[in-house]
Design a protein around this motif. Sequence first.
Motif, PDB file in Angstrom:
ATOM      1  N   ASP A  15     -18.324  23.327 -21.847  1.00 19.22           N
ATOM      2  CA  ASP A  15     -18.940  23.510 -23.163  1.00 19.22           C
ATOM      3  C   ASP A  15     -19.207  22.117 -23.727  1.00 19.22           C
ATOM      4  N   ILE A  16     -20.462  21.731 -23.654  1.00 17.87           N
ATOM      5  CA  ILE A  16     -20.818  20.348 -23.951  1.00 17.87           C
ATOM      6  C   ILE A  16     -20.590  20.009 -25.421  1.00 17.87           C
ATOM      7  N   ALA A  17     -20.859  20.970 -26.306  1.00 13.08           N
ATOM      8  CA  ALA A  17     -20.683  20.725 -27.738  1.00 13.08           C
ATOM      9  C   ALA A  17     -19.204  20.513 -28.061  1.00 13.08           C
ATOM     10  N   GLN A  18     -18.359  21.329 -27.420  1.00  9.49           N
ATOM     11  CA  GLN A  18     -16.912  21.207 -27.635  1.00  9.49           C
ATOM     12  C   GLN A  18     -16.416  19.862 -27.114  1.00  9.49           C
ATOM     13  N   MET A  19     -16.936  19.481 -25.930  1.00  9.35           N
ATOM     14  CA  MET A  19     -16.521  18.220 -25.339  1.00  9.35           C
ATOM     15  C   MET A  19     -16.901  17.055 -26.255  1.00  9.35           C
ATOM     16  N   GLU A  20     -18.090  17.146 -26.829  1.00  4.72           N
ATOM     17  CA  GLU A  20     -18.546  16.098 -27.750  1.00  4.72           C
ATOM     18  C   GLU A  20     -17.579  15.957 -28.929  1.00  4.72           C
ATOM     19  N   LYS A  21     -17.178  17.089 -29.498  1.00  5.92           N
ATOM     20  CA  LYS A  21     -16.251  17.091 -30.627  1.00  5.92           C
ATOM     21  C   LYS A  21     -14.915  16.459 -30.231  1.00  5.92           C
ATOM     22  N   HIS A  24     -19.075  18.114 -16.288  1.00  6.63           N
ATOM     23  CA  HIS A  24     -19.186  18.985 -15.120  1.00  6.63           C
ATOM     24  C   HIS A  24     -19.929  20.253 -15.495  1.00  6.63           C
ATOM     25  N   GLU A  25     -20.495  20.908 -14.483  1.00  4.35           N
ATOM     26  CA  GLU A  25     -21.178  22.195 -14.702  1.00  4.35           C
ATOM     27  C   GLU A  25     -20.214  23.164 -15.394  1.00  4.35           C
ATOM     28  N   GLY A  26     -20.719  23.896 -16.338  1.00  2.32           N
ATOM     29  CA  GLY A  26     -19.911  24.945 -16.951  1.00  2.32           C
ATOM     30  C   GLY A  26     -19.039  24.456 -18.100  1.00  2.32           C
ATOM     31  N   GLU A  31      -7.986  11.371 -20.235  1.00 11.77           N
ATOM     32  CA  GLU A  31      -7.735  12.549 -21.071  1.00 11.77           C
ATOM     33  C   GLU A  31      -8.667  13.712 -20.731  1.00 11.77           C
ATOM     34  N   TYR A  32      -9.921  13.400 -20.387  1.00 10.07           N
ATOM     35  CA  TYR A  32     -10.891  14.460 -20.113  1.00 10.07           C
ATOM     36  C   TYR A  32     -11.314  14.476 -18.655  1.00 10.07           C
ATOM     37  N   SER A  33     -10.336  14.254 -17.774  1.00 12.26           N
ATOM     38  CA  SER A  33     -10.684  14.173 -16.352  1.00 12.26           C
ATOM     39  C   SER A  33     -11.301  15.470 -15.847  1.00 12.26           C
ATOM     40  N   LYS A  34     -10.914  16.578 -16.490  1.00  8.22           N
ATOM     41  CA  LYS A  34     -11.467  17.867 -16.040  1.00  8.22           C
ATOM     42  C   LYS A  34     -12.921  18.041 -16.454  1.00  8.22           C
TER      43      LYS A  34
END
Lengths: 414, 230
Positions: free
Chosen positions: A236-242, A232-234, A97-100
Amino acid sequence: MKFLFDSDTWQEIYGSIRKNKIRTLITIIGVLWGIFLLVVLLGAARGMENGFNKLFGNFATNSVFVWTQSTDIPFKGFQKGRRFNLNTNDIEALKSEYSKEIKFLAPRNQTNNLVIHNFKSGNFKVSGDYPVLDKIQKKKLIYGRFLNENDILSNSKVTAISEDMYKQLFDKDVFPIGEYIKINAINYKVIGVYEPSNTIDIDGDTAYIPFTTFRKVYNKANKIDWMMITAHEGTDIAQMEKDILRTLKSLHKVHPDDKRAFGSANLGENIGKITGFLIGMQFLTWFVGLATLIAGVFAIGNILLITVKERTKEIGIRRALGATPKSIRQQVILESVFLTTIAGMLGIVFGALVLFFIDRALGQGPDAVLINPTVNIPIIMIAFVTLVILGTLIGIIPAHMATVVKPIEALREE
Amino acid sequence: MIKIEKLHKSYPIGKEALHVLKGIDLHIKEGEFVSIMGSSGSGKSTLLNIVGLLDEHDKGDYFLNGQLIKNLNEKKAAILRNKFLGFVFQSFNLISYKTALENVALPLYYKGMKRKERLIVAMDYLDKVGLKDWANHLPNELSGGQKQRVAIARALVTKPKVVLADEPTGALDSTTSDAVMDLLKDINNEGMTVFVITHEEEIAAQTSRIVRLKDGVIISDELTKVAKVI
């Protein structure tokens, strides 16, 4: 511009500077102090930044940790307080789902066990891991290698141990690679010894064994204790966590608003705070440094102005002897530029020396507070050029004052 | 050399104006040795400053070496001063942190002469005033008479048309005064126009022409015995 290369011009400047030693000294100190502070502050800020970077250095800073707790909200027929586990299906689901976004994903199982080698033993953490862990949390190996794909596929009973474990479990002159240590009554071949990390380390002294081996030995089936995800670089880590938590909640039939069911920590967020702090400090440094620099330049202008007043008579004499206003102006401005230049260069040199000693005192060893306190040469050049330009501009005021007075009034001055 | 016609000068003092020079007519030919006499406040210093291009006049005409002096900007005035005029002041006005030699060489610097060259020329002139051995001394290591001789050497070094001396002996005792006056006479004998301001009769008597000033007008203009002898 010809006058710049005229030795007579410099002879005149040397003459008037030599005559007024104290004045010259005070003037120079004013600017010297400014650029000195700028250099030292910038260097110290850089050193601190380097220190922080080193602290997080071996750790991919855009990482999220996820683990399970117990649910807080009843959902889909389940009571609240239900306990559950992450499993290998989650891994595949997240990866697809989050391959990108996901760069690395390390599922981990950990436990504590007594580790025995011959007659020596100690209680250590045992961790089932994939080789990808080395990418998220770099291991510096002293001997041998870290786990590899082959170990995973063949469920090998191999382990990489820390240097401290090696010292604790082995006799001094025993080479560890190829030796066997016993964990939970099973023999593992030591394949690597790694250095303790002097940065953030969430594992400590751990015997790393292949994830697949751990699963079999400790009968974990497809359960996973927790996982580490690097973006990956760039991203949004907080969004990805959510997003990841939302997906996991739906996979595990947890209420979307349940705040307790999953635990997660976002390394990026904490680092962001520190980076913000560093940026703030850098801004402060620039502000203080530049303000001091400007104050120094004004000091030069001020002193030159006083000097011009003091030298009104001398200027009058010079003009009676045929000095044009232009030549007077040139001399005063050149004096200002000369003083700022000398002071600036001395300031940079002293600043660099102080940084050198700071580096000597605080920048060495694994616990260094400031690492490589340096200043970029372009930044220094810009500061220096600014200084010289300001010196010229500020020199114009007294130079103008020197020429507006009529020679007769200047001569009358006693 | 110097031709002044109906020259007026007044200084503003608050809202009033102090009328210092009230129509001066004066003609000084090349090679003359003229003294301007007058008590303080007679306007003699003002006259010298105008002649020396250190100050501007309000009305009237001033020709220096045939050139009408009018609306000079500072740059032009500086060049003319350097070219035509040499100054000797009562208080010497040497630059304190420069040696005698450097002081003498300074006008040549503004003339644009190379350092080596101008130091040689300056040394020549120091020799002329008898101070060759003192070339590397600072002004505060020289006596008053010596300082004034350095100042005279400095005034002469650019080979000006006119030497302007403002009370050149005012700060000197009578012996050194005479030595300085002798020096000025020598210069005059070499053909240079010398213009002295003084309030001392003995000094004025050594020049060849005395112009007396009172309250901003010339009250007498006569040749002295010295001139008659020649």
